[in-house]
Design an enzyme around this catalytic site. Sequence first.
Site, mmCIF file in Angstrom:
data_model
loop_
_atom_site.group_PDB
_atom_site.id
_atom_site.type_symbol
_atom_site.label_atom_id
_atom_site.label_comp_id
_atom_site.label_asym_id
_atom_site.label_seq_id
_atom_site.Cartn_x
_atom_site.Cartn_y
_atom_site.Cartn_z
ATOM 1 N N CYS A 125 11.707 15.945 3.830
ATOM 2 C CA CYS A 125 10.735 14.935 4.251
ATOM 3 C C CYS A 125 9.358 15.583 4.278
ATOM 4 O O CYS A 125 9.191 16.758 3.943
ATOM 5 C CB CYS A 125 11.123 14.330 5.598
ATOM 6 S SG CYS A 125 10.768 15.377 7.030
ATOM 7 N N CYS A 174 9.215 18.621 6.367
ATOM 8 C CA CYS A 174 9.843 19.791 5.743
ATOM 9 C C CYS A 174 8.829 20.497 4.841
ATOM 10 O O CYS A 174 8.805 21.715 4.727
ATOM 11 C CB CYS A 174 11.042 19.389 4.895
ATOM 12 S SG CYS A 174 12.423 18.650 5.776
ATOM 13 N N CYS A 206 13.975 15.589 10.371
ATOM 14 C CA CYS A 206 15.221 15.348 9.643
ATOM 15 C C CYS A 206 16.178 16.533 9.680
ATOM 16 O O CYS A 206 17.170 16.551 8.957
ATOM 17 C CB CYS A 206 14.936 14.951 8.193
ATOM 18 S SG CYS A 206 14.473 16.320 7.109
ATOM 19 N N SER A 259 -18.643 1.648 -3.596
ATOM 20 C CA SER A 259 -18.214 2.996 -4.005
ATOM 21 C C SER A 259 -16.710 3.075 -4.284
ATOM 22 O O SER A 259 -16.221 4.086 -4.781
ATOM 23 C CB SER A 259 -18.582 4.012 -2.917
ATOM 24 O OG SER A 259 -17.823 3.767 -1.746
ATOM 25 N N ASN A 260 -15.970 2.021 -3.943
ATOM 26 C CA ASN A 260 -14.531 1.999 -4.239
ATOM 27 C C ASN A 260 -14.254 1.681 -5.713
ATOM 28 O O ASN A 260 -13.206 2.035 -6.260
ATOM 29 C CB ASN A 260 -13.810 0.917 -3.424
ATOM 30 C CG ASN A 260 -13.913 1.084 -1.925
ATOM 31 O OD1 ASN A 260 -13.925 0.099 -1.209
ATOM 32 N ND2 ASN A 260 -13.993 2.310 -1.453
ATOM 33 N N LEU A 261 -15.189 0.964 -6.343
ATOM 34 C CA LEU A 261 -14.876 0.313 -7.623
ATOM 35 C C LEU A 261 -14.625 1.294 -8.759
ATOM 36 O O LEU A 261 -14.005 0.944 -9.761
ATOM 37 C CB LEU A 261 -16.009 -0.647 -8.014
ATOM 38 C CG LEU A 261 -16.320 -1.742 -6.975
ATOM 39 C CD1 LEU A 261 -17.452 -2.633 -7.499
ATOM 40 C CD2 LEU A 261 -15.100 -2.574 -6.659
ATOM 41 N N GLN A 262 -15.088 2.515 -8.599
ATOM 42 C CA GLN A 262 -14.920 3.540 -9.634
ATOM 43 C C GLN A 262 -13.457 3.885 -9.864
ATOM 44 O O GLN A 262 -13.075 4.399 -10.891
ATOM 45 C CB GLN A 262 -15.769 4.755 -9.188
ATOM 46 C CG GLN A 262 -15.349 6.102 -9.680
ATOM 47 C CD GLN A 262 -14.562 6.875 -8.638
ATOM 48 O OE1 GLN A 262 -14.070 6.304 -7.655
ATOM 49 N NE2 GLN A 262 -14.420 8.178 -8.848
ATOM 50 N N ARG A 263 -12.588 3.572 -8.901
ATOM 51 C CA ARG A 263 -11.173 3.947 -9.055
ATOM 52 C C ARG A 263 -10.206 2.896 -8.517
ATOM 53 O O ARG A 263 -9.037 2.899 -8.862
ATOM 54 C CB ARG A 263 -10.901 5.283 -8.333
ATOM 55 C CG ARG A 263 -11.067 5.191 -6.811
ATOM 56 C CD ARG A 263 -11.106 6.539 -6.138
ATOM 57 N NE ARG A 263 -11.257 6.393 -4.691
ATOM 58 C CZ ARG A 263 -12.381 6.065 -4.069
ATOM 59 N NH1 ARG A 263 -13.476 5.821 -4.778
ATOM 60 N NH2 ARG A 263 -12.429 5.937 -2.764
ATOM 61 N N CYS A 278 -11.440 11.198 0.196
ATOM 62 C CA CYS A 278 -12.191 11.019 -1.052
ATOM 63 C C CYS A 278 -13.675 10.823 -0.774
ATOM 64 O O CYS A 278 -14.532 11.253 -1.541
ATOM 65 C CB CYS A 278 -11.664 9.808 -1.815
ATOM 66 S SG CYS A 278 -9.991 10.009 -2.427
#
Length: 379
Positions: free
Chosen positions: A283, A286, A360, A181-185, A300
């Site tokens: 940062c 902030c 910061c 399911s990662n391969l799409q992006r 995702c």
Amino acid sequence: MTNESTGPFREVGTDEAIALAREGHRVIDVREQSEWDAGHVAGATLVPLGEVVERIREIAPDPEAPLLLHCAVGGRSGRAAGWLAELGYTNLVSLRAPITQWKERGGGWEEPVQLLSPQQQRRYARQVLIPEIGQEGQRTLLDGKVLLIGAGGLGSPVALYLAASGIGTIGLVDDDVVDESNLQRQILHGADRIGMRKVDSAELTLRGINPETTVVKHVERLGPDNVERLIADYDVIVDGTDNFDTRYVLNDAAVRLRKPVVHGSIYRWDGQVTTFVPFEGPCYRCMYPTQPPAELAPACSVAGVLGVLPGIAGVLQANEVFKLLLGVGDTLSGRLLMFDAMGTTFDEVRIWRDPACPACGASVAPSVTSERPAQPAAV
Ligand SMILES: [Zn+2]
């Protein structure tokens, strides 16, 4: 050492020329820039033959000052000396010998430091041509170290472009394996890599694109215990994570170690990119003082994401990395860039340093003076 005896100027050999230069003759090199770049007389001034007449007054305003002209063998410098004599210059000498002898016979000589190998000059020719990059900028990129948190959707395009462009060291923090399911992006990985650790798959891809790039694999999950160790050696951090916990941990450590972080986030059809430069701009805290509830930050895997979204956001992140490393242009520090893929629109909102920021703000850096304006920060 007078000119009168032999006409408007005198021609000399190499040994005499070296002696005259040591005695104070100003050396004018009338060759072309490319010849100069390959090596030149120490302390000489480059004035290519075609520019001599036009520029000599500005370079040597005193027509009685002693000038020693040279080119490669003596032809061009003889012509230049003749022209200068017509312009009223009275103390002219032209070297009538191969300039290569100058170095061989102990004259002062300078050769440019070769910043790039011939192979590197060929590989990176198109970006070395850009005035803001050049050989020096390319050298900076080759010496640059960039850490990517995540070798997934955002990390993929960032890594591909950083490697292709010659970033010397790319660190990858990821303990995950490639899932179908990662391969799409996640375009670092392919169908033949399913089940492989993402850092290993990424290394294979990046090595194919640019064998010169060193890929450092950190097979771990970034957390409070390892964050400082992970980021300490890098110049720029690229945040491609998809959870808030990690972002706060990364932010606080990056502020402490003064590391710029290029932030990207994606959600279905929407992407956001900004850059945090500690103590120069806001940062992450902030921008988001408190952690939103988890249901507002679905990963995702829960919410879904359009394949090109991380491509667009990641390429913008890579662009930020180049500017940060090169020290050119305006980064997204203090600006949140928002992309809506559905309408194909970009919007930008100002984000401000918060004097009350626990990471910061004034309690950490007492010199903070920027005030949050009446309008609310973007979220
Ligand atoms: Zn802050």
